[in-house]
Design a protein around this motif. Structure first.
Motif, short mmCIF file in Angstrom:
data_model
loop_
_atom_site.label_atom_id
_atom_site.label_comp_id
_atom_site.label_asym_id
_atom_site.label_seq_id
_atom_site.Cartn_x
_atom_site.Cartn_y
_atom_site.Cartn_z
N ASP A 17 0.84 -1.20 0.00
CA ASP A 17 0.00 0.00 0.00
C ASP A 17 0.88 1.25 0.00
O ASP A 17 0.71 2.15 0.83
N LEU A 18 1.79 1.33 -0.96
CA LEU A 18 2.72 2.46 -1.01
C LEU A 18 2.06 3.68 -1.66
O LEU A 18 2.60 4.30 -2.58
N TYR A 19 0.87 3.99 -1.18
CA TYR A 19 0.17 5.16 -1.65
C TYR A 19 0.81 6.40 -1.03
O TYR A 19 1.47 6.32 0.02
N THR A 20 0.61 7.54 -1.65
CA THR A 20 1.29 8.77 -1.24
C THR A 20 1.07 9.10 0.23
O THR A 20 1.99 9.58 0.92
N GLY A 21 -0.12 8.84 0.76
CA GLY A 21 -0.41 9.15 2.15
C GLY A 21 0.34 8.31 3.14
O GLY A 21 0.37 8.63 4.34
N ASN A 22 0.99 7.23 2.68
CA ASN A 22 1.76 6.37 3.57
C ASN A 22 3.26 6.62 3.49
O ASN A 22 4.06 5.83 3.99
#
Length: 298
Positions: A195-200
């Motif tokens: 889940d390497l989404y920007t928010g993480n």
């Protein structure tokens, strides 16, 4: 049980005093938004309490506390450091956790982030994570991020967003078709954040410093962790990320298809309700299409 409503610092004080009395005198205040899975509270200067919003988020507490300390020494960026596991209480039904506080702002809030530096650092992080011995690791829920089972839903979302004037369906469908036609991963499973989404991703002074939220951590297809190549990076920085990770064309194609799928989902779910979370989704859609067109129309 449905989602737990944020019950405020009084609940956290009760849980801390009853289960971690050594920290009972520390100041408790609401932390930054915990996304969709957890309520966050600062505990003193250097700790954060995470209270799961629902059962599926509570299920990952023990996994993070088992595996993150084993992975951390091998990674070039900071990750959450578990300090304590809380147990269910009459006032709160789920296991909960205390972590070391990590300074920084998520990259959603850092429009001036140095993307060239981020591409290099994040590529090193992904490669290091995938190099760790996966023996005994749990299978990630996104172990295979692109499957024919998703075809109906992805195509329906493309049609929905195209009807709303939010994308050109023809190249989007080509990106997805290419991913589906690419052979599945046949190598050994590797560690993936999933889940390497920007928010993480956290940054300090415009530079990537930490990766958080390992709720979907597990082993699987390395294509899953190529997501930021399109959800965050640009044409001028994407290849630097790829060079650091070191992936073959098939893995790249699957990763691009997954980034498109994730982007479509983010825009469809959050486009009206939480526009900030939809921003990386829109970016992913545009960048996957641009990347595919560059590689297939020259």
């Amino acid at each position: 049980m449905g989602e737990i409503i944020d019950q405020g610092p009084a609940l956290v004080r009760h849980l801390v005093e009853s289960q971690f009395p050594a920290w009972a005198g520390l100041v408790i205040e609401r932390g930054p938004g915990g996304g969709t899975d957890n309520h966050l509270y600062r505990l003193g200067e250097d700790k954060v309490v995470r209270l799961p919003r629902q059962a599926r988020a509570a299920e990952v507490v023990s996994k993070e506390h088992r595996w993150l300390p084993r992975l951390a020494p091998h990674l070039p960026l900071e990750i959450p450091e578990p300090l304590g596991v809380g147990v269910p209480d009459p006032a709160f039904p789920y296991p909960w956790s205390v972590y070391r506080w990590l300074d920084g702002d998520n990259l959603l809030d850092c429009p001036s982030a140095d993307l060239a530096d981020t591409a290099h650092r994040l590529g090193q992080f992904v490669r290091a994570l995938q190099s760790i011995d996966p023996t005994g690791g749990p299978t990630s829920v996104r172990a295979r991020p692109v499957t024919p089972n998703d075809d109906t839903g992805v195509c329906a979302t493309i049609d929905k967003l195209a009807t709303a004037g939010l994308l050109d369906p023809t190249p989007a469908l080509e990106v997805w078709k290419t991913a589906l036609e690419t052979p599945a991963w046949t190598g050994p499973p590797v560690w993936i954040h999933s889940d390497l989404y920007t928010g993480n991703l956290l940054g300090q002074h415009g530079r990537l410093s930490a990766v958080i939220d390992f709720g979907m951590l597990g082993v699987g297809d390395p294509a899953c962790d190529l997501l930021p190549a399109w959800s965050l990076l640009t044409t001028s920085t994407r290849e630097a990320f790829r060079a650091q990770v070191g992936v073959d064309d098939d893995t790249w194609n699957r990763g691009r298809g997954w980034a498109l799928s994730a982007g479509l989902g983010a825009v469809a779910v959050y486009g009206d309700t939480n526009p900030t979370l939809a921003i990386p989704g829109r970016h992913a859609i545009a960048q996957t299409i641009e990347d595919w067109q560059t590689k297939n129309t020259t």
